[in-house]
Design a protein around this motif. Structure first.
Motif, PDB file in Angstrom:
ATOM      1  N   GLY A   5       0.815  -1.206   0.000  1.00 44.84           N
ATOM      2  CA  GLY A   5       0.000   0.000   0.000  1.00 44.84           C
ATOM      3  C   GLY A   5       0.850   1.258   0.000  1.00 44.84           C
ATOM      4  O   GLY A   5       0.546   2.238  -0.697  1.00 44.84           O
ATOM      5  N   GLU A   6       1.918   1.233   0.814  1.00 43.73           N
ATOM      6  CA  GLU A   6       2.822   2.380   0.880  1.00 43.73           C
ATOM      7  C   GLU A   6       3.538   2.575  -0.465  1.00 43.73           C
ATOM      8  O   GLU A   6       3.681   3.695  -0.953  1.00 43.73           O
ATOM      9  CB  GLU A   6       3.837   2.167   2.002  1.00 43.73           C
ATOM     10  CG  GLU A   6       3.217   2.109   3.394  1.00 43.73           C
ATOM     11  CD  GLU A   6       4.197   1.656   4.452  1.00 43.73           C
ATOM     12  OE1 GLU A   6       4.040   2.067   5.610  1.00 43.73           O
ATOM     13  OE2 GLU A   6       5.119   0.870   4.113  1.00 43.73           O
ATOM     14  N   LEU A  10       3.429   5.859  -3.097  1.00 43.81           N
ATOM     15  CA  LEU A  10       4.643   6.558  -3.515  1.00 43.81           C
ATOM     16  C   LEU A  10       4.843   6.523  -5.036  1.00 43.81           C
ATOM     17  O   LEU A  10       5.365   7.470  -5.619  1.00 43.81           O
ATOM     18  CB  LEU A  10       5.853   5.956  -2.818  1.00 43.81           C
ATOM     19  CG  LEU A  10       5.945   6.207  -1.298  1.00 43.81           C
ATOM     20  CD1 LEU A  10       7.080   5.393  -0.700  1.00 43.81           C
ATOM     21  CD2 LEU A  10       6.156   7.700  -1.020  1.00 43.81           C
ATOM     22  N   THR A  11       4.448   5.436  -5.657  1.00 41.68           N
ATOM     23  CA  THR A  11       4.673   5.277  -7.105  1.00 41.68           C
ATOM     24  C   THR A  11       3.465   5.676  -7.937  1.00 41.68           C
ATOM     25  O   THR A  11       3.569   5.779  -9.156  1.00 41.68           O
ATOM     26  CB  THR A  11       5.013   3.816  -7.433  1.00 41.68           C
ATOM     27  OG1 THR A  11       3.927   2.968  -7.007  1.00 41.68           O
ATOM     28  CG2 THR A  11       6.297   3.392  -6.748  1.00 41.68           C
ATOM     29  N   PRO A  29       8.147  -8.059  -5.840  1.00 45.65           N
ATOM     30  CA  PRO A  29       8.480  -7.534  -4.507  1.00 45.65           C
ATOM     31  C   PRO A  29       9.844  -8.062  -4.063  1.00 45.65           C
ATOM     32  O   PRO A  29      10.273  -9.137  -4.475  1.00 45.65           O
ATOM     33  CB  PRO A  29       7.355  -8.075  -3.625  1.00 45.65           C
ATOM     34  CG  PRO A  29       6.272  -8.493  -4.558  1.00 45.65           C
ATOM     35  CD  PRO A  29       6.938  -8.907  -5.827  1.00 45.65           C
ATOM     36  N   THR A  30      10.488  -7.285  -3.221  1.00 47.40           N
ATOM     37  CA  THR A  30      11.756  -7.751  -2.668  1.00 47.40           C
ATOM     38  C   THR A  30      11.537  -8.969  -1.783  1.00 47.40           C
ATOM     39  O   THR A  30      12.326  -9.915  -1.788  1.00 47.40           O
ATOM     40  CB  THR A  30      12.421  -6.629  -1.852  1.00 47.40           C
ATOM     41  OG1 THR A  30      12.637  -5.498  -2.703  1.00 47.40           O
ATOM     42  CG2 THR A  30      13.757  -7.085  -1.286  1.00 47.40           C
ATOM     43  N   GLU A  31      10.428  -8.926  -1.050  1.00 43.43           N
ATOM     44  CA  GLU A  31      10.085 -10.063  -0.185  1.00 43.43           C
ATOM     45  C   GLU A  31       8.583 -10.303  -0.233  1.00 43.43           C
ATOM     46  O   GLU A  31       7.801  -9.368  -0.426  1.00 43.43           O
ATOM     47  CB  GLU A  31      10.487  -9.787   1.273  1.00 43.43           C
ATOM     48  CG  GLU A  31      11.978  -9.687   1.515  1.00 43.43           C
ATOM     49  CD  GLU A  31      12.291  -9.453   2.995  1.00 43.43           C
ATOM     50  OE1 GLU A  31      11.362  -9.599   3.820  1.00 43.43           O
ATOM     51  OE2 GLU A  31      13.443  -9.110   3.307  1.00 43.43           O
ATOM     52  N   SER A  42      11.361  -2.654  -1.751  1.00 38.61           N
ATOM     53  CA  SER A  42      12.500  -1.862  -1.301  1.00 38.61           C
ATOM     54  C   SER A  42      12.402  -0.451  -1.873  1.00 38.61           C
ATOM     55  O   SER A  42      11.863  -0.240  -2.973  1.00 38.61           O
ATOM     56  CB  SER A  42      13.803  -2.525  -1.769  1.00 38.61           C
ATOM     57  OG  SER A  42      14.882  -1.631  -1.618  1.00 38.61           O
ATOM     58  N   GLU A  43      12.958   0.499  -1.142  1.00 40.23           N
ATOM     59  CA  GLU A  43      12.994   1.866  -1.658  1.00 40.23           C
ATOM     60  C   GLU A  43      13.780   1.949  -2.960  1.00 40.23           C
ATOM     61  O   GLU A  43      13.521   2.819  -3.797  1.00 40.23           O
ATOM     62  CB  GLU A  43      13.640   2.800  -0.623  1.00 40.23           C
ATOM     63  CG  GLU A  43      12.794   3.088   0.617  1.00 40.23           C
ATOM     64  CD  GLU A  43      12.857   1.966   1.653  1.00 40.23           C
ATOM     65  OE1 GLU A  43      13.517   0.945   1.376  1.00 40.23           O
ATOM     66  OE2 GLU A  43      12.265   2.131   2.736  1.00 40.23           O
ATOM     67  N   LYS A  44      14.702   1.018  -3.159  1.00 39.58           N
ATOM     68  CA  LYS A  44      15.489   1.016  -4.390  1.00 39.58           C
ATOM     69  C   LYS A  44      14.637   0.672  -5.620  1.00 39.58           C
ATOM     70  O   LYS A  44      15.064   0.905  -6.751  1.00 39.58           O
ATOM     71  CB  LYS A  44      16.642   0.011  -4.269  1.00 39.58           C
ATOM     72  CG  LYS A  44      17.679   0.398  -3.217  1.00 39.58           C
ATOM     73  CD  LYS A  44      18.793  -0.638  -3.167  1.00 39.58           C
ATOM     74  CE  LYS A  44      19.841  -0.255  -2.125  1.00 39.58           C
ATOM     75  NZ  LYS A  44      20.942  -1.248  -2.052  1.00 39.58           N
ATOM     76  N   GLN A  45      13.451   0.119  -5.381  1.00 41.91           N
ATOM     77  CA  GLN A  45      12.573  -0.241  -6.507  1.00 41.91           C
ATOM     78  C   GLN A  45      11.703   0.931  -6.959  1.00 41.91           C
ATOM     79  O   GLN A  45      11.034   0.839  -7.983  1.00 41.91           O
ATOM     80  CB  GLN A  45      11.674  -1.427  -6.117  1.00 41.91           C
ATOM     81  CG  GLN A  45      12.438  -2.735  -5.954  1.00 41.91           C
ATOM     82  CD  GLN A  45      11.509  -3.872  -5.558  1.00 41.91           C
ATOM     83  OE1 GLN A  45      11.015  -3.901  -4.436  1.00 41.91           O
ATOM     84  NE2 GLN A  45      11.285  -4.790  -6.490  1.00 41.91           N
ATOM     85  N   LEU A  46      11.723   2.020  -6.222  1.00 39.79           N
ATOM     86  CA  LEU A  46      10.932   3.183  -6.620  1.00 39.79           C
ATOM     87  C   LEU A  46      11.338   3.717  -8.001  1.00 39.79           C
ATOM     88  O   LEU A  46      10.468   4.003  -8.831  1.00 39.79           O
ATOM     89  CB  LEU A  46      11.044   4.287  -5.564  1.00 39.79           C
ATOM     90  CG  LEU A  46      10.376   3.976  -4.211  1.00 39.79           C
ATOM     91  CD1 LEU A  46      10.741   5.053  -3.188  1.00 39.79           C
ATOM     92  CD2 LEU A  46       8.858   3.896  -4.378  1.00 39.79           C
ATOM     93  N   PRO A  47      12.645   3.851  -8.296  1.00 35.41           N
ATOM     94  CA  PRO A  47      13.025   4.308  -9.644  1.00 35.41           C
ATOM     95  C   PRO A  47      12.574   3.347 -10.745  1.00 35.41           C
ATOM     96  O   PRO A  47      12.236   3.785 -11.847  1.00 35.41           O
ATOM     97  CB  PRO A  47      14.552   4.403  -9.569  1.00 35.41           C
ATOM     98  CG  PRO A  47      14.865   4.542  -8.116  1.00 35.41           C
ATOM     99  CD  PRO A  47      13.824   3.722  -7.420  1.00 35.41           C
ATOM    100  N   VAL A  48      12.559   2.055 -10.445  1.00 34.58           N
ATOM    101  CA  VAL A  48      12.136   1.068 -11.447  1.00 34.58           C
ATOM    102  C   VAL A  48      10.666   1.278 -11.793  1.00 34.58           C
ATOM    103  O   VAL A  48      10.275   1.248 -12.961  1.00 34.58           O
ATOM    104  CB  VAL A  48      12.374  -0.366 -10.935  1.00 34.58           C
ATOM    105  CG1 VAL A  48      11.888  -1.377 -11.971  1.00 34.58           C
ATOM    106  CG2 VAL A  48      13.855  -0.580 -10.616  1.00 34.58           C
TER     107      VAL A  48
END
Length: 273
Positions: A5-6, A10-11, A29-31, A42-48
């Motif tokens: 949900g979060e 954000l995206t 998902p990362t997990e 992960s926050e690193k997936q936001l750019p993706v």
């Protein structure tokens, strides 16, 4: 880690779509909690997620986006795919612009003349074909039957097989309207190869792009059909590119009732630069 949900907030990608991305392997998902099935990103997936959204806005489908993500760090490969898409969209833009122009022309004609839309003009290309041809001068336009009598008479002993579809047409070679001594050519598409006769020549006709309109009824309406086709050519940015011709689908050879005649009026054209 971010709950689904979060991550969605954000995206600006719906949870339903994120689940779909997971199912097709586009953005997993990362997990994923083995007990609850909850997805965590992960926050690193936001750019993706941002790249996916950007590619969608460019018109790429999800299958193509997966490939783009795979080559994202290869600038040369990514640039090549983006340029391919640019060419594709530019081609579509030209096609859309042409369709808009056709609509505008149709609306203008409709507003100027209530009868302007009586005949539907279309652009088409006839492919290369093999035909029995006969060119001669006839006294008047009404004497076209002279061509057909000669063509049929000379080819009948050859057991000529009509093409499928078979086009029977008359080409008008004069560059101006003539009241007499008309230069015309009859053409009938056929299958196989045959020797020339005294007046008939068998030859391959090149492909031709035409603006055309088909009408049903007596030949007295052909002048109006020709006018409609000529107006369409001028209004839509084309130029005449060869002698006009008529294709006879239902002619006096098939019926004595002029109301049953079916004729297609064709003007060869080319797009003006």
């Amino acid at each position: 880690m971010l709950k689904i949900g979060e991550f969605s907030k954000l995206t600006r990608v719906s949870i339903r779509m994120l689940r779909h991305y997971d199912e097709i392997g586009l953005l997993r998902p990362t997990e994923t909690d083995a007990w609850t099935g909850y997805r965590y990103y992960s926050e690193k997936q936001l750019p993706v997620a941002g790249r996916i959204a950007a590619f969608k806005d460019m018109g790429f489908g999800l299958a193509d986006i997966r490939t783009l993500l795979d080559v994202y760090d290869d600038r040369t490969a990514l640039e090549a795919r983006l340029m391919d898409k640019q060419v594709e969209l530019q081609s579509g833009l030209r096609q859309t612009a042409r369709r808009i122009r056709l609509l505008e022309t149709a609306l203008e004609r409709l507003r100027k003349d209530d009868t302007a839309m009586q005949y539907d003009v279309t652009l088409k290309t006839f492919p290369e074909c093999y035909a029995a041809t006969l060119r001669m001068n006839i006294p008047t336009y009404e004497a076209e039957v002279m061509l057909w009598n000669t063509l049929v008479g000379e080819t009948e002993p050859l057991n000529v097989v009509p093409d499928d579809p078979c086009y029977c047409c008359v080409v008008y070679h004069d560059k101006e309207y003539r009241e007499y001594d008309i230069d015309v050519e009859a053409q009938k598409t056929v299958k196989g190869r045959y020797p020339d006769t005294e007046h008939v020549r068998f030859r391959t006709l090149p492909p031709v792009t035409v603006a055309s309109a088909t009408c049903k009824g007596p030949y007295s309406q052909l002048d109006a059909v020709m006018t409609a086709v000529a107006s369409w050519v001028t209004d839509n940015g084309y130029a005449f590119d060869g002698p006009a011709f008529n294709i006879y689908y239902v002619s006096p050879h098939e019926t004595d009732d002029p109301d049953e005649f079916v004729t297609e009026v064709c003007h060869p054209v080319r797009k003006e630069a």
